[in-house]
Motif scaffolding. Structure first.
Motif, PDB file in Angstrom:
ATOM      1  N   LEU A 123       8.952  14.016   6.617  1.00 57.28           N
ATOM      2  CA  LEU A 123       7.586  14.111   6.096  1.00 57.28           C
ATOM      3  C   LEU A 123       6.616  13.759   7.214  1.00 57.28           C
ATOM      4  N   ILE A 124       5.647  14.638   7.448  1.00 59.77           N
ATOM      5  CA  ILE A 124       4.620  14.426   8.463  1.00 59.77           C
ATOM      6  C   ILE A 124       3.300  14.169   7.750  1.00 59.77           C
ATOM      7  N   VAL A 125       2.684  12.997   8.032  1.00 58.11           N
ATOM      8  CA  VAL A 125       1.467  12.597   7.326  1.00 58.11           C
ATOM      9  C   VAL A 125       0.371  12.195   8.308  1.00 58.11           C
ATOM     10  N   HIS A 126      -0.859  12.271   7.836  1.00 56.83           N
ATOM     11  CA  HIS A 126      -2.016  11.834   8.626  1.00 56.83           C
ATOM     12  C   HIS A 126      -2.173  10.318   8.563  1.00 56.83           C
ATOM     13  N   HIS A 127      -2.041   9.753   7.384  1.00 50.59           N
ATOM     14  CA  HIS A 127      -2.112   8.304   7.194  1.00 50.59           C
ATOM     15  C   HIS A 127      -0.701   7.779   6.975  1.00 50.59           C
ATOM     16  N   GLY A 128      -0.146   7.170   8.014  1.00 53.36           N
ATOM     17  CA  GLY A 128       1.219   6.662   7.929  1.00 53.36           C
ATOM     18  C   GLY A 128       1.298   5.320   7.225  1.00 53.36           C
ATOM     19  N   ILE A 129       2.404   4.615   7.438  1.00 52.79           N
ATOM     20  CA  ILE A 129       2.626   3.326   6.768  1.00 52.79           C
ATOM     21  C   ILE A 129       2.693   2.162   7.753  1.00 52.79           C
ATOM     22  N   LYS A 130       2.628   2.452   9.057  1.00 54.68           N
ATOM     23  CA  LYS A 130       2.725   1.389  10.049  1.00 54.68           C
ATOM     24  C   LYS A 130       1.472   1.382  10.921  1.00 54.68           C
ATOM     25  N   TRP A 131       0.862   0.192  10.989  1.00 53.65           N
ATOM     26  CA  TRP A 131      -0.397   0.021  11.703  1.00 53.65           C
ATOM     27  C   TRP A 131      -0.280  -1.150  12.659  1.00 53.65           C
ATOM     28  N   LYS A 132      -1.105  -1.175  13.685  1.00 48.16           N
ATOM     29  CA  LYS A 132      -0.988  -2.211  14.707  1.00 48.16           C
ATOM     30  C   LYS A 132      -1.398  -3.589  14.197  1.00 48.16           C
ATOM     31  N   LYS A 133      -2.318  -3.616  13.244  1.00 51.21           N
ATOM     32  CA  LYS A 133      -2.616  -4.847  12.523  1.00 51.21           C
ATOM     33  C   LYS A 133      -2.208  -4.602  11.081  1.00 51.21           C
TER      34      LYS A 133
END
Length: 248
Positions: free
Chosen positions: A61-71
């Motif tokens: 699955l390719i998404v614009h808003h993923g689930i992993k963020w730097k903060k």
């Protein structure tokens, strides 16, 4: 059938994910299925989207808003989302600002194409990088005509905030939550974005700037959709867009 590693390497390079400073951990966020037959494309990495992907037998699955963020916020929810993907053997690739800004497959250049703009230029400074576009209409138009085109093409309902000139020749565009570019947009006749907050709306009123808010979700369906034929042809895989709107 394609290798996940091959698709990852291709996307990393094609989308230049290291070239833009971003709060998203762009790239492969969850590694599960190594052999890819079917790729899903969606805006948001949410469990409701993942459930739809499962029903469609998606391998990647390719998404614009993923689930992993730097903060990372909402850590427990992020773990639940990753657990769902791993349990159902679905890999996840997230690409945020690089997909907004991309000159060929990006959300904003796709909006330029929909409006058939001339003289498109990079616009919308975000941490030193321009992620949006501006352009000129082939003939003078107005906010209602622009909104009609967007409503039809994006299947959305634009919110028109008519503070400026009735006749529009130039427009600035930043998909999604692009309100931070409101001041920069004041030299144009109109500013197209996904959503706008109250403070930015008041600034637009003082600048006498027309605003068209076409929906955060709707304006960010375009980039992932533009990637579909590219990967289908490159890797000989099946592709499908997974629509999961929120009315925002």
């Amino acid at each position: 059938m394609a290798k996940l590693s091959q698709i990852k390497s291709f996307l990393d390079k094609e989308l230049k994910i290291k070239s833009i400073k971003d709060i998203s951990r762009n790239g492969l966020q969850v590694k599960s299925n190594k052999e890819i037959k079917k790729i899903g494309f969606a805006v948001d990495g949410s469990i409701s989207t993942f459930e739809k992907a499962k029903k469609q037998n998606i391998d990647l699955l390719i998404v614009h808003h993923g689930i992993k963020w730097k903060k990372q916020k909402y850590v427990e929810l992020a773990k639940r989302r990753e657990k769902f993907l791993l349990k159902n053997n679905i890999s996840l690739y997230g690409v945020h600002l690089p997909l907004d800004a991309h000159s060929k497959y990006g959300n904003n250049i796709e909006l330029c194409k929909i409006l058939n703009l001339d003289k498109t230029k990079k616009f919308g400074n975000y941490h030193g990088v321009k992620i949006g576009y501006s352009g000129i209409f082939k003939k003078t138009t107005n906010v209602n005509e622009i909104s009609k085109i967007l409503n039809k093409q994006l299947k959305t309902k634009c919110n028109i905030i008519n503070f400026g000139n009735k006749q529009i020749k130039s427009i600035a565009i930043v998909s999604g939550g692009g309100a931070s570019a409101t001041e920069e947009a004041r030299k144009f006749d109109c500013f197209l974005l996904g959503e706008i907050d109250l403070g930015s709306c008041n600034r637009a009123r003082d600048y006498q700037l027309n605003i068209i808010a076409a929906g955060h979700y709707a304006t960010e369906t375009l980039g992932v959709k533009a990637l579909m034929p590219l990967l289908k042809e490159k890797f000989n895989v099946r592709t499908i867009f997974i629509d999961n709107p929120t009315n925002l």
